[in-house]
Scaffold this motif. Structure first.
Motif, PDB file in Angstrom:
ATOM      1  N   GLY A 132      20.673  68.600  47.752  1.00 43.43           N
ATOM      2  CA  GLY A 132      19.073  68.870  48.018  1.00 43.43           C
ATOM      3  C   GLY A 132      18.406  67.805  47.566  1.00 43.43           C
ATOM      4  N   MET A 133      18.863  67.161  46.464  1.00 43.02           N
ATOM      5  CA  MET A 133      17.883  66.224  45.704  1.00 43.02           C
ATOM      6  C   MET A 133      18.096  64.778  46.334  1.00 43.02           C
ATOM      7  N   GLY A 134      19.331  64.943  47.412  1.00 37.06           N
ATOM      8  CA  GLY A 134      19.599  63.559  47.792  1.00 37.06           C
ATOM      9  C   GLY A 134      20.632  62.809  46.937  1.00 37.06           C
ATOM     10  N   LEU A 135      21.511  63.529  46.156  1.00 31.48           N
ATOM     11  CA  LEU A 135      22.328  62.926  45.205  1.00 31.48           C
ATOM     12  C   LEU A 135      23.833  63.630  45.287  1.00 31.48           C
ATOM     13  N   THR A 136      24.726  62.990  44.813  1.00 28.27           N
ATOM     14  CA  THR A 136      26.086  63.292  45.395  1.00 28.27           C
ATOM     15  C   THR A 136      26.748  63.775  43.890  1.00 28.27           C
ATOM     16  N   PRO A 137      27.304  64.944  43.997  1.00 25.85           N
ATOM     17  CA  PRO A 137      28.137  65.557  42.843  1.00 25.85           C
ATOM     18  C   PRO A 137      29.197  64.725  42.472  1.00 25.85           C
ATOM     19  N   PRO A 138      29.494  64.433  41.105  1.00 26.41           N
ATOM     20  CA  PRO A 138      30.561  63.533  40.712  1.00 26.41           C
ATOM     21  C   PRO A 138      31.815  64.058  41.004  1.00 26.41           C
ATOM     22  N   SER A 139      32.798  63.294  41.534  1.00 24.03           N
ATOM     23  CA  SER A 139      34.209  63.872  42.081  1.00 24.03           C
ATOM     24  C   SER A 139      34.670  64.339  40.933  1.00 24.03           C
ATOM     25  N   ALA A 140      34.797  63.903  39.589  1.00 25.32           N
ATOM     26  CA  ALA A 140      35.341  64.607  38.367  1.00 25.32           C
ATOM     27  C   ALA A 140      34.824  66.074  38.181  1.00 25.32           C
ATOM     28  N   ALA A 141      33.684  66.368  38.722  1.00 23.92           N
ATOM     29  CA  ALA A 141      33.336  67.723  38.490  1.00 23.92           C
ATOM     30  C   ALA A 141      33.546  68.869  39.827  1.00 23.92           C
ATOM     31  N   ILE A 142      34.020  68.233  40.702  1.00 23.90           N
ATOM     32  CA  ILE A 142      34.276  69.254  41.912  1.00 23.90           C
ATOM     33  C   ILE A 142      35.883  69.241  42.180  1.00 23.90           C
ATOM     34  N   GLY A 143      36.103  70.287  42.971  1.00 20.86           N
ATOM     35  CA  GLY A 143      37.649  70.461  43.341  1.00 20.86           C
ATOM     36  C   GLY A 143      37.973  71.795  43.547  1.00 20.86           C
ATOM     37  N   ARG A 144      39.047  72.199  44.245  1.00 16.45           N
ATOM     38  CA  ARG A 144      39.326  73.536  44.703  1.00 16.45           C
ATOM     39  C   ARG A 144      39.906  74.250  43.483  1.00 16.45           C
ATOM     40  N   VAL A 145      40.544  73.643  42.549  1.00 13.91           N
ATOM     41  CA  VAL A 145      41.067  74.358  41.353  1.00 13.91           C
ATOM     42  C   VAL A 145      39.844  74.189  40.318  1.00 13.91           C
ATOM     43  N   LYS A 146      39.541  73.069  40.055  1.00 18.23           N
ATOM     44  CA  LYS A 146      38.546  72.670  39.025  1.00 18.23           C
ATOM     45  C   LYS A 146      37.331  73.523  39.049  1.00 18.23           C
ATOM     46  N   ALA A 147      36.818  73.497  40.176  1.00 18.70           N
ATOM     47  CA  ALA A 147      35.539  74.211  40.457  1.00 18.70           C
ATOM     48  C   ALA A 147      35.521  74.776  42.073  1.00 18.70           C
ATOM     49  N   PRO A 148      36.333  76.169  42.219  1.00 22.85           N
ATOM     50  CA  PRO A 148      36.284  76.610  43.372  1.00 22.85           C
ATOM     51  C   PRO A 148      34.780  76.747  43.773  1.00 22.85           C
ATOM     52  N   GLY A 149      34.831  76.660  45.036  1.00 21.13           N
ATOM     53  CA  GLY A 149      33.615  76.706  45.867  1.00 21.13           C
ATOM     54  C   GLY A 149      32.826  75.404  45.899  1.00 21.13           C
ATOM     55  N   SER A 150      33.171  74.531  45.205  1.00 23.35           N
ATOM     56  CA  SER A 150      32.228  73.264  45.141  1.00 23.35           C
ATOM     57  C   SER A 150      32.371  72.530  46.297  1.00 23.35           C
ATOM     58  N   HIS A 151      33.462  72.509  47.243  1.00 28.67           N
ATOM     59  CA  HIS A 151      33.347  72.008  48.514  1.00 28.67           C
ATOM     60  C   HIS A 151      32.527  72.943  49.596  1.00 28.67           C
ATOM     61  N   ARG A 152      32.270  73.982  49.268  1.00 25.16           N
ATOM     62  CA  ARG A 152      31.572  74.894  50.541  1.00 25.16           C
ATOM     63  C   ARG A 152      30.034  74.519  50.581  1.00 25.16           C
TER      64      ARG A 152
END
Length: 159
Positions: A132-152
Motif C-alpha cells: 500500500g506504500m508502494g514498497l516490496t516486502p523483503p523476500s527473506a521475510a516472506i514464505g509459506r513456512v517462514k511467514a504463513p499468509g505473507s503471499h495472500r
C-alpha cells in the motif's frame, strides 16, 4: 541518517521460531521507533489478540509516544525481532508513505475479514501495508513456512 520504514519479523517462540509475525515500523533519524503497524485478530473488546486462532482480522497502528500494550502491540523493540529497510528518506517523504499505510490499516479494520493462522493474518497484513506504500516486502521475510499468509493478497474495498 534519515527517517526509515522497516519491515520487521518476530520469530514466534510457540512455533520454535520457524514461523514469524511480520510488521512494519517507522523510525526517526536516530533509529527510534515512532509508529508500528501490526496485523492480527482483535478481541471482542477491541484489544489486540496476541494468541489468536480466530476473530476479526485487524491492523493496529501503535504510536510509541502513547504506549498501551493491551491495544497497541510493539514488536520492533523485542530483542529477537529482525528488520529490513524498505525506504530511507526525509521526514516528509516517509510521512506521506506512512499516511498511505495508515489508510490501508483502516481499510483492513473495516473489511470484515476473518483472522486465519495460515491464510489471513499478521503476515498478510504486513504485506498489504508495505504494498500500500508502494514498497516490496523483503523476500527473506516472506514464505509459506517462514511467514504463513505473507503471499495472500487481502481483498479490500477500494479507497
Amino acid at each position: 541518517m534519515n527517517h526509515r520504514i522497516l519491515f520487521g519479523s518476530y520469530p514466534i517462540p510457540r512455533f520454535a521460531g520457524i514461523a514469524s509475525h511480520n510488521f512494519v515500523v517507522w523510525t526517526d533519524e536516530k533509529g527510534r521507533p515512532l509508529y508500528e503497524i501490526n496485523g492480527g485478530a482483535a478481541n471482542a473488546d477491541g484489544s489486540f489478540n496476541y494468541c489468536a486462532i480466530r476473530g476479526p482480522l485487524t491492523a493496529v497502528v501503535t504510536d510509541y509516544a502513547k504506549r498501551d500494550l493491551v491495544y497497541y502491540p510493539e514488536f520492533y523493540v523485542r530483542p529477537t525481532s529482525r528488520t529490513t529497510v524498505l525506504l530511507e528518506s526525509g521526514y516528509a517523504s516517509i510521512a506521506a508513505r506512512w499516511r498511505a499505510a495508515v489508510d490501508v490499516a483502516e481499510r483492513i479494520r473495516l473489511s470484515s475479514l476473518r483472522y486465519s493462522f495460515l491464510i489471513q493474518n499478521s503476515n498478510s497484513v504486513a504485506t498489504a501495508i508495505a504494498e500500500g506504500m508502494g514498497l516490496t516486502p523483503p523476500s527473506a521475510a516472506i514464505g509459506r513456512v517462514k511467514a504463513p499468509g505473507s503471499h495472500r493478497h487481502l481483498v479490500l474495498d477500494p479507497a
